[in-house]
Design an enzyme around this catalytic site. Structure first.
Site, PDB file in Angstrom:
ATOM      1  N   ASP A  66       0.814  -1.219   0.000  1.00 15.86           N
ATOM      2  CA  ASP A  66       0.000   0.000   0.000  1.00 15.86           C
ATOM      3  C   ASP A  66       0.844   1.263   0.000  1.00 15.86           C
ATOM      4  O   ASP A  66       2.068   1.210   0.174  1.00 15.86           O
ATOM      5  CB  ASP A  66      -0.965  -0.006   1.204  1.00 15.86           C
ATOM      6  CG  ASP A  66      -0.315  -0.481   2.500  1.00 15.86           C
ATOM      7  OD1 ASP A  66       0.909  -0.508   2.584  1.00 15.86           O
ATOM      8  OD2 ASP A  66      -1.068  -0.810   3.437  1.00 15.86           O
ATOM      9  N   ASN A 134      -7.790  -3.021  14.324  1.00 19.45           N
ATOM     10  CA  ASN A 134      -9.165  -3.303  13.905  1.00 19.45           C
ATOM     11  C   ASN A 134      -9.224  -4.453  12.898  1.00 19.45           C
ATOM     12  O   ASN A 134     -10.258  -4.690  12.290  1.00 19.45           O
ATOM     13  CB  ASN A 134      -9.813  -2.044  13.314  1.00 19.45           C
ATOM     14  CG  ASN A 134      -9.087  -1.546  12.068  1.00 19.45           C
ATOM     15  OD1 ASN A 134      -8.117  -2.166  11.612  1.00 19.45           O
ATOM     16  ND2 ASN A 134      -9.554  -0.437  11.505  1.00 19.45           N
ATOM     17  N   HIS A 136      -7.390  -4.702  10.120  1.00 21.84           N
ATOM     18  CA  HIS A 136      -7.079  -4.404   8.718  1.00 21.84           C
ATOM     19  C   HIS A 136      -5.796  -5.096   8.280  1.00 21.84           C
ATOM     20  O   HIS A 136      -4.880  -5.295   9.070  1.00 21.84           O
ATOM     21  CB  HIS A 136      -7.070  -2.895   8.430  1.00 21.84           C
ATOM     22  CG  HIS A 136      -5.908  -2.121   8.950  1.00 21.84           C
ATOM     23  ND1 HIS A 136      -6.055  -0.875   9.520  1.00 21.84           N
ATOM     24  CD2 HIS A 136      -4.577  -2.367   8.962  1.00 21.84           C
ATOM     25  CE1 HIS A 136      -4.859  -0.407   9.857  1.00 21.84           C
ATOM     26  NE2 HIS A 136      -3.944  -1.297   9.535  1.00 21.84           N
ATOM     27  N   GLU A 141      -9.810  -1.898   5.427  1.00 21.54           N
ATOM     28  CA  GLU A 141     -10.459  -1.666   6.709  1.00 21.54           C
ATOM     29  C   GLU A 141     -11.674  -2.595   6.848  1.00 21.54           C
ATOM     30  O   GLU A 141     -12.108  -3.201   5.871  1.00 21.54           O
ATOM     31  CB  GLU A 141     -10.914  -0.203   6.781  1.00 21.54           C
ATOM     32  CG  GLU A 141      -9.789   0.816   6.610  1.00 21.54           C
ATOM     33  CD  GLU A 141      -8.887   0.966   7.854  1.00 21.54           C
ATOM     34  OE1 GLU A 141      -8.905   0.083   8.741  1.00 21.54           O
ATOM     35  OE2 GLU A 141      -8.161   1.971   7.918  1.00 21.54           O
TER      36      GLU A 141
HETATM   37  C1  F6R Z   1       1.469  -1.504   6.186  1.00 23.19           C
HETATM   38  C2  F6R Z   1       0.119  -2.042   6.291  1.00 23.19           C
HETATM   39  C3  F6R Z   1      -0.663  -2.023   7.560  1.00 23.19           C
HETATM   40  C4  F6R Z   1       0.153  -2.375   8.788  1.00 23.19           C
HETATM   41  C5  F6R Z   1      -0.707  -2.321  10.039  1.00 23.19           C
HETATM   42  C6  F6R Z   1       0.101  -2.577  11.297  1.00 23.19           C
HETATM   43  O1  F6R Z   1       1.964  -1.663   4.874  1.00 23.19           O
HETATM   44  O2  F6R Z   1      -0.363  -2.482   5.320  1.00 23.19           O
HETATM   45  O3  F6R Z   1      -1.720  -2.943   7.433  1.00 23.19           O
HETATM   46  O4  F6R Z   1       0.710  -3.644   8.645  1.00 23.19           O
HETATM   47  O5  F6R Z   1      -1.330  -1.078  10.129  1.00 23.19           O
HETATM   48  O6  F6R Z   1       0.989  -1.511  11.493  1.00 23.19           O
HETATM   49  P1  F6R Z   1       2.152  -1.610  12.574  1.00 23.19           P
HETATM   50  O7  F6R Z   1       3.103  -2.648  12.086  1.00 23.19           O
HETATM   51  O8  F6R Z   1       2.798  -0.243  12.556  1.00 23.19           O
HETATM   52  O9  F6R Z   1       1.519  -1.975  13.869  1.00 23.19           O
END
Ligand code: F6R
Length: 239
Positions: A66, A134, A136, A141
């Site tokens: 992403d 959550n 995701h 989401e």
């Molecule tokens: C990042 C991504 C997000 C993260 C998620 C967890 O490329 O796609 O889904 O993996 O938000 O973020 P952290 O690792 O910072 O807890």
């Protein structure tokens, strides 16, 4: 689902060993990468293994999950910048074979071409994932359709708040992102999800033991035949 539990250091080493094996068997593997705090230890291990000559990225192609809309690759909070700083600049990967969705000039039509590029490269061998509190995965989401491919999303307030730790204020956190869809992720031949820390324990429980539902995007992974989940003791504490 295979679940691997250990200290942060142990799981980073174990996940890195998985890449060492893969890249020695299949040097031209197609890798799906993630950003965020979670993969940092793993990327550190991959850099060490690369420097020690135990694995090479020289023939690898990569696709990131992403990117924020509105940030170009030179912005220090863009995911392209993150990948360069935390992995690509330190290993022998060919930068021109690393792909991150463009955060500029975005449309769903352009985003969908990302799926075509992944297909043209032969599909992703191993997709790395973190998980949001959550549920995701990528920026898919809750209530994102399981059939979604790469698309533009509006970030939830919760995700913007959680990610505001990297920005001067929440107002600077982009409101939209481009993300691989759930189907894009599920099309990967295998998936590695890493989760660290107590805050992830409830969502890990729901992901692994709960109902498979778009309300918890990561729960879809129960339907994938080749998933490995690497957890530190805190993230595994409610299993
Ligand atoms: C990042 C991504 C997000 C993260 C998620 C967890 O490329 O796609 O889904 O993996 O938000 O973020 P952290 O690792 O910072 O807890």
């Amino acid at each position: 689902m295979k679940i691997v539990v250990g200290t942060r250091e142990e799981i980073a080493k174990k996940a890195a060993a998985r890449y060492e094996k893969l890249l020695n068997e299949r040097p031209n593997a197609v890798l799906g990468f993630a950003t965020g705090s979670t993969p940092l230890d793993l990327y550190g291990e991959l850099i060490n293994l690369n420097k020690a000559g135990r694995l090479s990225f020289a023939e690898v192609t990569s696709f990131n999950l992403d990117e924020y809309v509105g940030l170009d690759g030179t912005h220090d909070q863009s995911y392209r910048y993150f990948m360069n700083e935390n992995l690509f600049n330190h290993v022998d990967i060919r930068k021109e074979c690393t792909f991150v969705p463009s955060g500029l000039d975005v449309s769903d039509e352009k985003a969908a071409q990302y799926d075509e590029a992944i297909k043209a490269a032969g599909g992703i061998d191993v997709q790395l994932l973190g998980i949001g509190n959550n549920g995701h995965i990528g920026f898919n989401e809750p209530n994102t359709p399981f059939g979604s491919i790469t698309h533009v999303v509006e970030l939830t307030q919760n995700t913007r708040e959680v990610n505001s730790r990297f920005f001067a204020s929440i107002d600077e956190v982009p409101t939209h992102a481009v993300t691989m869809g759930i189907k894009t992720v599920m099309n990967a031949k295998s998936i590695i999800l890493v989760a660290l820390g107590k805050a992830k324990a409830p969502i890990i429980r729901e992901t692994v033991l709960g109902e498979v539902t778009p309300k918890v995007p990561a729960s879809v992974l129960q339907l994938h035949p080749e998933v490995e989940i690497y957890l530190d003791y805190e993230a595994a504490s409610l299993l």
